[in-house]
Design an enzyme around this catalytic site. Structure first.
Site, PDB file in Angstrom:
ATOM      1  N   THR A  27      33.692  34.124  35.525  1.00  0.00           N
ATOM      2  CA  THR A  27      32.547  34.593  35.061  1.00  0.00           C
ATOM      3  C   THR A  27      32.133  33.958  33.753  1.00  0.00           C
ATOM      4  O   THR A  27      30.994  33.879  33.198  1.00  0.00           O
ATOM      5  CB  THR A  27      32.178  36.127  35.137  1.00  0.00           C
ATOM      6  N   TYR A  40      24.437  35.649  39.428  1.00  0.00           N
ATOM      7  CA  TYR A  40      24.952  34.325  38.975  1.00  0.00           C
ATOM      8  C   TYR A  40      25.994  33.699  39.779  1.00  0.00           C
ATOM      9  O   TYR A  40      26.426  34.238  40.631  1.00  0.00           O
ATOM     10  CB  TYR A  40      25.623  34.952  37.601  1.00  0.00           C
ATOM     11  N   THR A 106      37.622  37.778  36.470  1.00  0.00           N
ATOM     12  CA  THR A 106      38.226  38.937  36.214  1.00  0.00           C
ATOM     13  C   THR A 106      38.661  39.618  37.449  1.00  0.00           C
ATOM     14  O   THR A 106      39.542  40.739  37.317  1.00  0.00           O
ATOM     15  CB  THR A 106      37.036  39.900  35.477  1.00  0.00           C
ATOM     16  N   ASP A 107      38.108  39.320  38.482  1.00  0.00           N
ATOM     17  CA  ASP A 107      38.370  40.013  39.852  1.00  0.00           C
ATOM     18  C   ASP A 107      39.937  40.129  40.150  1.00  0.00           C
ATOM     19  O   ASP A 107      40.334  40.993  40.560  1.00  0.00           O
ATOM     20  CB  ASP A 107      37.711  39.504  41.133  1.00  0.00           C
ATOM     21  N   LYS A 179      42.169  45.951  36.552  1.00  0.00           N
ATOM     22  CA  LYS A 179      40.400  45.913  36.457  1.00  0.00           C
ATOM     23  C   LYS A 179      40.123  47.335  37.016  1.00  0.00           C
ATOM     24  O   LYS A 179      40.471  47.726  38.250  1.00  0.00           O
ATOM     25  CB  LYS A 179      39.773  44.694  37.271  1.00  0.00           C
ATOM     26  N   GLU A 300      58.194  62.235  49.058  1.00  0.00           N
ATOM     27  CA  GLU A 300      57.822  62.993  50.488  1.00  0.00           C
ATOM     28  C   GLU A 300      58.165  62.324  51.454  1.00  0.00           C
ATOM     29  O   GLU A 300      58.369  62.683  52.635  1.00  0.00           O
ATOM     30  CB  GLU A 300      56.570  63.110  50.591  1.00  0.00           C
TER      31      GLU A 300
HETATM   32  N1  ASP Z   1      33.872  37.339  40.658  1.00  0.00           N
HETATM   33  C1  ASP Z   1      34.153  36.773  39.286  1.00  0.00           C
HETATM   34  C2  ASP Z   1      35.403  36.275  39.079  1.00  0.00           C
HETATM   35  O1  ASP Z   1      36.559  36.878  39.260  1.00  0.00           O
HETATM   36  C3  ASP Z   1      34.061  37.895  38.292  1.00  0.00           C
HETATM   37  C4  ASP Z   1      34.426  37.737  36.809  1.00  0.00           C
HETATM   38  O2  ASP Z   1      34.954  36.591  36.320  1.00  0.00           O
HETATM   39  O3  ASP Z   1      34.158  38.649  36.087  1.00  0.00           O
HETATM   40  O4  ASP Z   1      35.647  35.013  38.978  1.00  0.00           O
END
Ligand code: ASP
Length: 343
Positions: A27, A40, A106-107, A179, A300
């Protein structure tokens, strides 16, 4: 004017660190058709656009960039990790290179950064960053995240801290970070440990003493490795049967991570499936679907008797990668447990 003295010495122009930006997409490189819409497309802008958007980078570092790939990080995979890690190994060896920033979606940042931590052996900072809002958004978070990440990568304080995620003014160890929010700019947390530091407009403060600790963790070389062992994750729930476990056991996977309920628990029926999978030679790691806390060995479930591995503080996403990397060296559950213990 250039200056050969260290930056602490009196010098007309202090020597700036050399920081390399290895861009992979996400992103931070994403664009929108309409800034007032949530939608986006990630991975649209090239590394030179990311650098050009933050001219202040030149004040804190001598920056070079390279586009390693340009993808949304949900498309990251074993081949991409191997390619990235190999390139990072080359870059960190370049004479005069002080640190590296990896821009990434970020994923799966919690996964890629951990894979790099497990495989790339260097005292130089490798700092992952990205953005929750695309580059075209109102109040995009990418430019400040990039600026801060470059500051961390160029800082002496970050040396020997291992692979880092610098995001939203916090500095996290790749080992700890997940995340934890789908859309907000404070998306990353080190759920069981907290951040190792902060970075505020380029001012780096590492307050969780990490000097050298990352270097003591056992790294696994990826020299001559062209693919990683197949490892699956299965999410547990009340009333779970064994069908998915049986399917994984028959799929040729070398390992299975269970995102168990509570402390890595699973229904009796599913447990019987895990036993059979283990009997076929698959390595079974018990982790948890719970967001924080450790999965304790022999709590457990009697891991000793079952021949299972307990993931300890590693949640399923990281447990899967640690298992993949450990399987490059051994398929013995007790030896693999040692990787989890020592990381
Ligand atoms: N879907 C995007 C990615 O992981 C989300 C991001 O970058 O925040 O490339």
């Amino acid at each position: 004017m250039s200056c050969a003295l260290p930056s602490t010495a009196l010098c007309a122009e202090p020597l700036k660190p050399n920081v390399f930006i290895a861009a992979t997409g996400g992103t931070i490189a994403g664009t929108q058709a309409n800034v007032e819409q949530h939608g986006y497309t990630a991975g649209q802008l090239g590394v030179q656009s990311l650098i050009a958007a933050v001219p202040q980078l030149n004040d804190i570092a001598t920056v070079t960039g390279e586009q390693i790939m340009n993808i949304p990080s949900q498309d990251m995979n074993d081949a991409a990790w191997l390619k990235l890690a190999r390139r990072l190994e080359e870059l960190e060896r370049l004479p005069g290179m002080d640190g590296i920033v990896v821009t990434h979606g970020t994923d799966t940042m919690e996964e890629t950064s951990f894979f790099v931590a497990l495989t790339v052996d260097t005292p130089k900072p490798i700092v992952f960053t990205g953005a929750m809002r695309p580059a075209t958004a109102i109040s995009a978070d990418g430019p400040m995240n990039l600026y801060n990440a470059v500051a961390v990568a160029g800082s002496v304080a970050a040396r020997s801290c291992g692979v880092i995620v610098a995001f939203n003014d916090q500095i996290h160890s790749a080992r700890y970070v997940y995340k934890t929010n789908t859309t907000r700019s404070d998306a990353f947390q080190s759920v069981d440990r907290g951040p190792i530091g902060t970075v505020d407009t380029g001012h780096v403060d590492i307050f969780n003493a990490c000097a050298g600790s990352a270097l003591l963790k056992p790294k696994v070389s990826i020299d001559n490795i062209h693919e990683l062992p197949k490892v699956e994750i299965i999410y547990a729930y009340a009333g779970m049967g064994r069908d998915l476990i049986d399917a994984v056991a028959q799929s040729g996977a070398k390992g299975l991570v269970v995102a168990g309920v509570g402390d890595g628990n699973i229904t009796s029926e599913a447990l019987a499936g895990l036993r059979d999978a283990r009997a076929r030679g698959m390595v079974v790691v018990r982790s948890t679907r719970v967001a924080s806390g450790f999965t304790i060995r022999n709590a457990e479930v009697n891991d000793d008797a079952e021949g299972f591995v307990a993931s300890l503080e590693f949640k399923p996403s990281k447990a899967r990668i640690l298992l993949q990397v450990a399987l490059l060296k051994t398929s013995s559950p007790s030896e693999i447990q040692q990787y989890f213990n020592s990381w």
